[in-house]
Enzyme design. Structure first.
Site, PDB file in Angstrom:
ATOM      1  N   HIS A 264     -34.278  -7.309 -14.694  1.00  0.00           N
ATOM      2  CA  HIS A 264     -34.765  -8.243 -13.692  1.00  0.00           C
ATOM      3  C   HIS A 264     -36.413  -8.163 -13.644  1.00  0.00           C
ATOM      4  O   HIS A 264     -37.097  -7.401 -14.261  1.00  0.00           O
ATOM      5  CB  HIS A 264     -34.374  -7.418 -12.448  1.00  0.00           C
ATOM      6  N   ASP A 341     -33.406   1.561 -13.480  1.00  0.00           N
ATOM      7  CA  ASP A 341     -33.514   0.579 -12.362  1.00  0.00           C
ATOM      8  C   ASP A 341     -31.910   0.693 -12.031  1.00  0.00           C
ATOM      9  O   ASP A 341     -31.300   0.022 -12.547  1.00  0.00           O
ATOM     10  CB  ASP A 341     -33.863  -0.633 -13.011  1.00  0.00           C
ATOM     11  N   GLN A 344     -28.737  -2.565  -9.211  1.00  0.00           N
ATOM     12  CA  GLN A 344     -27.326  -3.140  -8.958  1.00  0.00           C
ATOM     13  C   GLN A 344     -26.392  -1.965  -9.448  1.00  0.00           C
ATOM     14  O   GLN A 344     -25.230  -2.530  -9.377  1.00  0.00           O
ATOM     15  CB  GLN A 344     -27.352  -4.157 -10.188  1.00  0.00           C
ATOM     16  N   LYS A 367     -29.113  -3.460  -1.138  1.00  0.00           N
ATOM     17  CA  LYS A 367     -28.045  -3.745  -1.963  1.00  0.00           C
ATOM     18  C   LYS A 367     -26.869  -2.857  -2.100  1.00  0.00           C
ATOM     19  O   LYS A 367     -25.536  -2.758  -2.895  1.00  0.00           O
ATOM     20  CB  LYS A 367     -28.626  -3.561  -3.718  1.00  0.00           C
ATOM     21  N   CYS A 505     -34.172 -14.022 -11.114  1.00  0.00           N
ATOM     22  CA  CYS A 505     -35.433 -13.283 -11.467  1.00  0.00           C
ATOM     23  C   CYS A 505     -34.926 -12.530 -12.757  1.00  0.00           C
ATOM     24  O   CYS A 505     -35.396 -11.271 -12.901  1.00  0.00           O
ATOM     25  CB  CYS A 505     -35.529 -12.136 -10.297  1.00  0.00           C
TER      26      CYS A 505
HETATM   27  N1  PLP Z   1     -33.559  -4.548 -10.466  1.00  0.00           N
HETATM   28  C1  PLP Z   1     -32.620  -5.091 -10.392  1.00  0.00           C
HETATM   29  C2  PLP Z   1     -31.590  -4.930 -11.455  1.00  0.00           C
HETATM   30  C3  PLP Z   1     -32.516  -6.090  -9.187  1.00  0.00           C
HETATM   31  O1  PLP Z   1     -31.237  -6.742  -9.231  1.00  0.00           O
HETATM   32  C4  PLP Z   1     -33.133  -6.310  -8.132  1.00  0.00           C
HETATM   33  C5  PLP Z   1     -32.858  -7.307  -7.203  1.00  0.00           C
HETATM   34  O2  PLP Z   1     -32.228  -8.193  -7.376  1.00  0.00           O
HETATM   35  C6  PLP Z   1     -34.381  -5.647  -8.586  1.00  0.00           C
HETATM   36  C7  PLP Z   1     -34.428  -4.980  -9.268  1.00  0.00           C
HETATM   37  C8  PLP Z   1     -35.435  -5.856  -7.285  1.00  0.00           C
HETATM   38  O3  PLP Z   1     -35.017  -5.397  -6.161  1.00  0.00           O
HETATM   39  P1  PLP Z   1     -35.705  -5.316  -4.771  1.00  0.00           P
HETATM   40  O4  PLP Z   1     -35.916  -6.871  -4.548  1.00  0.00           O
HETATM   41  O5  PLP Z   1     -34.805  -5.074  -3.584  1.00  0.00           O
HETATM   42  O6  PLP Z   1     -36.969  -4.591  -4.684  1.00  0.00           O
END
Ligand code: PLP
Length: 547
Positions: A264, A341, A344, A367, A505
């Site tokens: 992401h 990370d 998800q 999430k 993203c």
């Molecule tokens: N990392 C992953 C894999 C994501 O899917 C997302 C959001 O879709 C993020 C990071 C960023 O999350 P946030 O927007 O809640 O900070």
């Protein structure tokens, strides 16, 4: 009376509460008669006056919310602690709502699973005996009554364009169960205060609620201590925190950071910014045509200059579950630190940070059925304590003079200013919800749904699934020949079906597959096979231009 909270390490040192309580309790604190009700003549004790009414534990040495909060008593899945008679407790109500989950008979309510004649994924190969009537392996508990789970989420009763909302945009954000919504309201109605530095009742309640949420997070991801849990705004902020504190302090020109092709943007841009500032090199683990990381290519990237590997446990664009444990141990073998990370991952699979042995783990509350604006940075305690703070201000200090500041140990040193107290408490409630259902059960149920959906989508001519790794969770990305992705999304919306269409993203990984955007239905525990049927029916209509 001193207003010093006596905190030594960012979590409440309840000695000061005990001392206060002893001034006012002539009898033992466990004696219900000694618990004051609201009384403006008496300073706060730290025990919520409503606690006895709710059958709550009244032991002042076990800080708690005003709601029964037995999670952190011994780390076990809670039994109800509600008192006999009166209104059922939060915990009891939840338990009642979820009891049926354990009694649901497999095969009786789940729809027919199509014949998997041409398996393209390991989970369609029959290994999991999905054709044997119930869709789940024998050693797994029965799937839950998803209609009951769905009813816990008020927003799922919304009508969109005259149809029941079908929420298949869970990778972007999940919906919230009523108990999370209620828990946040309860906080503002009964507990709201700034935390830590006060001797009054509401400060004690709010502090308890906030620190208990931290404890719930700790248990949820199996961290070794609540001191390893830092509340932040979300995954994005957590990654930026590590980049701008540890990264800025520790990395030197020429040092290398490895990310995967699946990332992401939140796990690319902060490292790029740091690389530009400090003269670092960013390297990328490639993926195969199914969207799985290539471990042998990764091995070639690791070298003495590698200082950090930062990668996703589950891809938001493709759903790939990466071999996280292997990636972590390969990085550690050459002395690099690892950030995982988990944005998800947390709502789909069991996370165990000690087993994973990562140095940092990040996720976002929204999430995993919690509120927006709250998230978690896990970091190994020693590492957090040897890392310079990110932001300066209140709460993160032990002592301030005009000459110098002494910082709190973790987690306080990374929580400058007033944080998102209510939503941390809401996240705690979301974790209760997931824990009560059982993350392994959720994982199995969603696996079933993924198999079901994958098989039906594959049969639609002109539909190209993007992301076909053997190990996947929650996400079905695709393109449909002859239609723009946003067109498909708009048509689905007409039938009340919410999916995301766009780049999610995660532009690098979509470009790896030759596309700029996909349609991305994504699953959660409240989705049903009939949600999938509605999606598939709508896609056939779109493809056949029957609007
Ligand atoms: N990392 C992953 C894999 C994501 O899917 C997302 C959001 O879709 C993020 C990071 C960023 O999350 P946030 O927007 O809640 O900070």
């Amino acid at each position: 009376m001193s207003t010093n909270n006596g905190h030594t390490n960012g979590t409440p040192d309840i000695k000061w509460l005990e001392q206060l309580a002893n001034q006012f309790f002539k009898t033992a604190p466990n004696d219900a008669s000694s618990i004051p009700t609201y009384n403006i003549d008496k300073p706060a004790s730290g025990v919520s006056p409503s606690a006895p009414d709710q059958g709550n534990v009244k032991d002042i040495s076990h800080p708690q919310t005003s709601l029964p909060d037995p999670h952190f008593v011994d780390g076990q899945i809670p039994k109800s602690v509600a008192g006999s008679g009166g209104v059922a407790s939060f915990d009891e109500q939840l338990q009642q709502a979820l009891n049926s989950i354990q009694t649901f008979t497999p095969g009786s309510q789940l729809p027919y699973v199509p014949n998997f004649s041409e398996p393209a994924f390991y989970f369609l190969s029959g290994k999991q005996s999905l054709k044997d009537g119930n869709g789940l392996p024998a050693n797994v508990r029965a799937p839950f009554d998803v209609e009951k789970v769905k009813a816990d989420f008020p927003i799922l009763a919304e009508k969109i364009n005259g149809r029941n909302l079908i929420w298949l945009d869970n990778a972007a954000t999940t919906q919230k169960p009523k108990l999370v919504i209620d828990r946040i309201s309860y906080f503002y109605e009964h507990e709201n205060s700034n935390i830590h530095r006060a001797a009054h009742e509401l400060a004690a309640r709010a502090t308890d609620a906030y620190e208990n949420a931290r404890k719930k997070v700790q248990l949820f991801i199996n961290a070794a201590s609540p001191n390893e849990i830092v509340f932040v705004r979300g995954s994005t902020e957590a990654i930026n925190l590590v980049a701008q504190s540890w990264g800025d302090e520790q990395l030197r020109p020429g040092d290398e950071i490895i990310v995967s092709h699946l990332e992401h943007h939140a796990n690319i841009v902060p490292w790029q910014q740091l690389a530009a500032k400090k003269g670092l090199v960013l390297r990328v683990i490639p993926v195969d045509d199914d969207g799985q990381v290539l471990l042998d290519e990764y091995a070639k990237l690791l070298n003495a200059k590698t200082r950090l590997v930062s990668f996703t446990q589950v891809s938001n664009a493709l759903g790939t579950v990466t071999p996280a444990k292997e990636i972590v141990s390969m990085a550690h073998a050459i002395g690099a630190k690892v950030l995982v990370d988990g944005a998800q991952a947390v709502s789909h699979l069991r996370v165990n940070v000690q087993e994973l042995n990562c140095d940092w783990y990040v996720f976002s509350g929204h999430k995993v059925f919690g509120p927006t604006g709250i998230g978690v940075l896990f970091g190994k305690e020693a590492l957090l304590n040897e890392t310079q703070p990110w932001q300066g201000g209140g709460n993160m200090i032990k002592d301030v003079t005009f000459d110098k500041t002494v910082y709190q140990p973790a987690p306080g040193r990374f929580e400058a200013g007033t944080g998102n107290i209510a939503d941390a408490v809401g996240l705690g409630a979301a974790i209760d919800y997931v824990t009560h259902i059982g993350i392994d059960l959720i994982n199995e149920y969603e696996h079933y749904l993924l198999v079901y959906a994958t098989n039906l989508l594959k049969q639609i001519k002109g539909l190209r699934l993007i992301g076909t790794a053997a190990d996947k969770a929650g996400v079905l990305s695709f393109t449909l020949d002859g239609f723009k992705t946003e067109e498909v999304g708009a048509w689905l919306n007409k039938w009340g079906i919410a999916v995301r269409s766009g780049h999610h993203c995660a532009q690098p990984i979509l470009r790896r597959f030759g596309v700029e955007s996909t349609v991305r239905p994504s699953l959660a525990l409240y989705n049903t096979c009939s949600d999938i049927d509605a999606l598939v029916e709508a896609l056939y209509k779109i493809r056949n231009k029957v609007y």
